[in-house]
Design a protein around this motif. Structure first.
Motif, mmCIF file in Angstrom:
data_model
loop_
_atom_site.group_PDB
_atom_site.id
_atom_site.type_symbol
_atom_site.label_atom_id
_atom_site.label_comp_id
_atom_site.label_asym_id
_atom_site.label_seq_id
_atom_site.Cartn_x
_atom_site.Cartn_y
_atom_site.Cartn_z
ATOM 1 N N TYR A 95 -21.143 54.951 -29.938
ATOM 2 C CA TYR A 95 -21.189 53.754 -29.148
ATOM 3 C C TYR A 95 -22.564 53.591 -28.540
ATOM 4 O O TYR A 95 -23.407 54.489 -28.638
ATOM 5 C CB TYR A 95 -20.082 53.745 -28.064
ATOM 6 C CG TYR A 95 -20.187 54.826 -27.007
ATOM 7 C CD1 TYR A 95 -20.806 54.549 -25.788
ATOM 8 C CD2 TYR A 95 -19.678 56.096 -27.213
ATOM 9 C CE1 TYR A 95 -20.894 55.498 -24.817
ATOM 10 C CE2 TYR A 95 -19.781 57.062 -26.241
ATOM 11 C CZ TYR A 95 -20.391 56.751 -25.038
ATOM 12 O OH TYR A 95 -20.509 57.714 -24.054
ATOM 13 N N LEU A 96 -22.815 52.496 -27.831
ATOM 14 C CA LEU A 96 -24.137 52.126 -27.323
ATOM 15 C C LEU A 96 -24.751 53.184 -26.412
ATOM 16 O O LEU A 96 -25.932 53.495 -26.504
ATOM 17 C CB LEU A 96 -24.039 50.788 -26.579
ATOM 18 C CG LEU A 96 -25.324 50.276 -25.910
ATOM 19 C CD1 LEU A 96 -26.382 49.980 -26.952
ATOM 20 C CD2 LEU A 96 -25.036 49.037 -25.075
ATOM 21 N N GLY A 97 -23.949 53.750 -25.528
ATOM 22 C CA GLY A 97 -24.465 54.673 -24.527
ATOM 23 C C GLY A 97 -25.061 55.946 -25.088
ATOM 24 O O GLY A 97 -25.799 56.648 -24.387
ATOM 25 N N ARG A 114 -33.037 54.231 -17.586
ATOM 26 C CA ARG A 114 -32.013 54.000 -18.600
ATOM 27 C C ARG A 114 -31.726 52.517 -18.791
ATOM 28 O O ARG A 114 -31.433 52.079 -19.905
ATOM 29 C CB ARG A 114 -30.717 54.723 -18.206
ATOM 30 C CG ARG A 114 -29.592 54.613 -19.233
ATOM 31 C CD ARG A 114 -30.003 55.108 -20.599
ATOM 32 N NE ARG A 114 -28.928 54.931 -21.590
ATOM 33 C CZ ARG A 114 -29.079 55.084 -22.888
ATOM 34 N NH1 ARG A 114 -30.260 55.416 -23.387
ATOM 35 N NH2 ARG A 114 -28.073 54.908 -23.713
ATOM 36 N N VAL A 115 -31.821 51.720 -17.723
ATOM 37 C CA VAL A 115 -31.581 50.283 -17.861
ATOM 38 C C VAL A 115 -32.587 49.672 -18.831
ATOM 39 O O VAL A 115 -32.224 48.919 -19.742
ATOM 40 C CB VAL A 115 -31.647 49.577 -16.488
ATOM 41 C CG1 VAL A 115 -31.615 48.058 -16.668
ATOM 42 C CG2 VAL A 115 -30.481 50.018 -15.610
ATOM 43 N N GLN A 116 -33.881 50.002 -18.654
ATOM 44 C CA GLN A 116 -34.905 49.493 -19.565
ATOM 45 C C GLN A 116 -34.696 50.032 -20.974
ATOM 46 O O GLN A 116 -34.928 49.331 -21.958
ATOM 47 C CB GLN A 116 -36.296 49.880 -19.059
ATOM 48 C CG GLN A 116 -36.728 49.137 -17.811
ATOM 49 C CD GLN A 116 -38.162 49.456 -17.427
ATOM 50 O OE1 GLN A 116 -38.878 50.137 -18.155
ATOM 51 N NE2 GLN A 116 -38.588 48.968 -16.266
ATOM 52 N N ARG A 138 -23.794 44.201 -16.692
ATOM 53 C CA ARG A 138 -25.142 43.971 -16.187
ATOM 54 C C ARG A 138 -25.877 45.254 -15.824
ATOM 55 O O ARG A 138 -27.095 45.286 -15.833
ATOM 56 C CB ARG A 138 -25.088 43.025 -14.976
ATOM 57 C CG ARG A 138 -24.776 41.604 -15.416
ATOM 58 C CD ARG A 138 -24.648 40.654 -14.266
ATOM 59 N NE ARG A 138 -24.255 39.333 -14.737
ATOM 60 C CZ ARG A 138 -23.745 38.394 -13.960
ATOM 61 N NH1 ARG A 138 -23.546 38.628 -12.682
ATOM 62 N NH2 ARG A 138 -23.418 37.220 -14.455
ATOM 63 N N GLU A 139 -25.155 46.290 -15.510
ATOM 64 C CA GLU A 139 -25.832 47.549 -15.200
ATOM 65 C C GLU A 139 -26.501 48.142 -16.431
ATOM 66 O O GLU A 139 -27.313 49.046 -16.324
ATOM 67 C CB GLU A 139 -24.823 48.560 -14.624
ATOM 68 C CG GLU A 139 -24.336 48.179 -13.245
ATOM 69 C CD GLU A 139 -23.394 49.213 -12.674
ATOM 70 O OE1 GLU A 139 -22.794 48.921 -11.625
ATOM 71 O OE2 GLU A 139 -23.267 50.297 -13.267
ATOM 72 N N SER A 140 -26.167 47.627 -17.595
ATOM 73 C CA SER A 140 -26.737 48.154 -18.839
ATOM 74 C C SER A 140 -27.812 47.243 -19.413
ATOM 75 O O SER A 140 -27.994 47.179 -20.618
ATOM 76 C CB SER A 140 -25.607 48.359 -19.862
ATOM 77 O OG SER A 140 -24.681 49.295 -19.389
ATOM 78 N N GLY A 141 -28.497 46.516 -18.558
ATOM 79 C CA GLY A 141 -29.634 45.720 -19.024
ATOM 80 C C GLY A 141 -29.222 44.393 -19.608
ATOM 81 O O GLY A 141 -28.402 43.663 -19.041
ATOM 82 N N SER A 142 -29.771 44.081 -20.801
ATOM 83 C CA SER A 142 -29.632 42.732 -21.359
ATOM 84 C C SER A 142 -28.522 42.636 -22.401
ATOM 85 O O SER A 142 -28.593 41.810 -23.291
ATOM 86 C CB SER A 142 -30.954 42.314 -22.002
ATOM 87 O OG SER A 142 -31.268 43.204 -23.059
#
Length: 455
Positions: free
Chosen positions: A320-322, A333-335, A380-384
């Motif tokens: 998965y993405l994480g 990590r957000v960036q 939203r905590e995961s950026g865009s």
């Protein structure tokens, strides 16, 4: 980077002169050249200067390109050719064989440009690989991306007039949608009818996100999609698992297909009829074009490379993405996730295939009182992610929060009832698709909302 003098850089003097001479003789040739060339496609510096001046004049209203105006423009910009600007322009005008062949001259200039770029890229790779402390992984990813970018630049991606897009794009697609080749232009069927009505199928170049809290069934749903795309729609799918092994994924697929409880694949306690069902499930899955990759430290460029190497892949699913590793350094990590989601969207667009990616949601869903249904704000905590994704799907099962209810109320919870929430959809409306989760077989079933199974 300086050119290695051990190589004679390829270029065609006659073709470069003929392109420029054609434009001087017939200004209408500039329309063709401006759409397909930039000044760096030319090898000789004086030719780069001349074409750059031509482009500047072409973009200026009422400015004609001829011997006098072009010579004046070049002299003002500091022309450095061996002849005077006027003398060389006259020479170019006289040397062109035929302006009717402008397309062929341009093709030759572009061909030589790509050969030179390949040499430069090769030299850069050699220098980087020879440097002390070289990181092979970084060099490979950088070289591959630059080579892919070079390949992409070989396509004609210039501006197109609306009428051309309508006739050759939209209208042509509508014709094909009403022909015997209709299936080639539709979105892929997901196996869930109501979901396909919302999304018009799983569409090429889309980034589709499947979000949920842990243990909601993201991996199971992603595997269901992989099964439906490969077995049902006969598509070729590459499934990247960053958490589970290939064997674990295969066991889940077999459990879903055979109707055998998944835990029996760990104990081996299968009855005779279950062995028979397992054999039939293997026959169904044997020819499925589903390719599993269980690399837990993979980057998006590496995924893209594997997809291109496999050839003719119709869809990519990532779980998965994480856990995806970043190909670039980031401050936080957000960036990092922001760069990853942008890269996933670019991969979907560049390869023209759907990219489906699972993602865990933040704990924000657990602090909203009675309603824990996920919302776009939970991403939203995961950026865009929300901005880059074309489609955002959420899985929600009420049983996940049963401990928050009174003991008497827990008996009323349907443990298999699932909501597939379409929270974002660039292609249409949003809504909810009812599903049933058969946890013992790790599979989801589509149901009619009026069905007794869903009341």
């Amino acid at each position: 980077m300086p050119e290695n003098t051990n190589y004679m850089m390829p270029y065609n003097l006659d073709a470069e002169q003929s392109v420029l001479g054609s434009i001087i003789v017939d200004q209408s040739c500039m329309t063709v050249a401006a759409a397909r060339l930039s000044s760096n496609y030319f090898y000789l510096p004086e030719h780069q200067q001349i074409f750059a001046s031509m482009l500047a004049m072409y973009g200026t209203a009422g400015s004609a390109i001829d011997v006098i105006t072009l010579a004046d423009s070049l002299e003002k910009s500091g022309y450095t050719g061996q002849m005077s600007a006027r003398e060389y322009i006259l020479h170019l005008a006289k040397s062109v064989p035929s302006v009717a062949n402008i397309e062929q001259y341009i093709a030759i200039v572009k061909e030589q440009y790509y050969l030179r770029e390949l040499i430069r890229l090769s030299q850069e790779v050699i220098e980087n690989a020879s440097a002390s402390g070289a990181d092979a992984k970084v060099i490979l990813e950088s070289a591959e991306q630059k080579l892919y970018d070079l390949r992409g630049g070989n396509d004609n991606r210039g501006p197109k007039k609306l009428s051309e897009i309508i006739v050759n794009g939209v209208y042509e697609k509508l014709r094909e949608l009403n022909s015997e080749n209709r299936e080639d232009y539709l979105g892929y069927p997901s196996g869930f009818g109501l979901l396909d009505k919302y999304l018009t199928g799983i569409n090429r170049s889309d980034l589709i996100l499947i979000g949920a809290r842990p243990a909601m069934g993201k991996t199971s749903f992603a595997l269901n999609l992989a099964h439906n795309l490969t077995v049902g729609a006969k598509k070729k799918v590459m499934f990247f698992s960053l958490e589970m092994t290939n064997e674990q994924l295969a066991e889940r697929l077999l459990a879903s297909q055979s109707g055998i409880e998944s835990q029996k694949f760990r104990t081996g306690e299968l009855k005779n009829d279950e062995w028979d069902r397992l054999g039939m499930a293997v026959q169904v899955l044997y020819d499925a074009e589903l390719y599993l990759v269980d690399n837990s430290a993979i980057t998006v460029p590496e995924m893209k490379a594997l997809v291109r190497q496999e050839r003719n892949v119709d869809a990519v699913i990532i779980d998965y993405l994480g856990l995806i590793s970043s190909a670039e350094k980031a401050e936080n990590r957000v960036q990092e996730v922001t760069k990853i989601t942008k890269a996933l969207k670019i991969m979907a667009k560049d390869l023209n295939i759907p990219v489906i990616c699972c993602a865990q949601l933040s704990r924000g869903t657990e602090g909203r009182g009675k309603s824990h249904r996920p919302q776009l704000s939970d991403l939203r905590e995961s950026g865009s992610i929300e901005q880059d994704a074309d489609v955002v799907l959420f899985l929600y099962r009420e049983v996940y929060y049963e401990n928050e209810k009174e003991e008497d109320d827990r008996e009323d919870i349907d443990r298999n009832k699932t909501e597939l929430i379409i929270a974002k959809n660039r292609h249409g409306g949003v809504g909810t698709v009812p599903l049933i989760f058969d946890s013992e077989f790790t599979r989801f079933r589509a149901v009619d909302i009026s069905s007794d199974d869903y009341r």
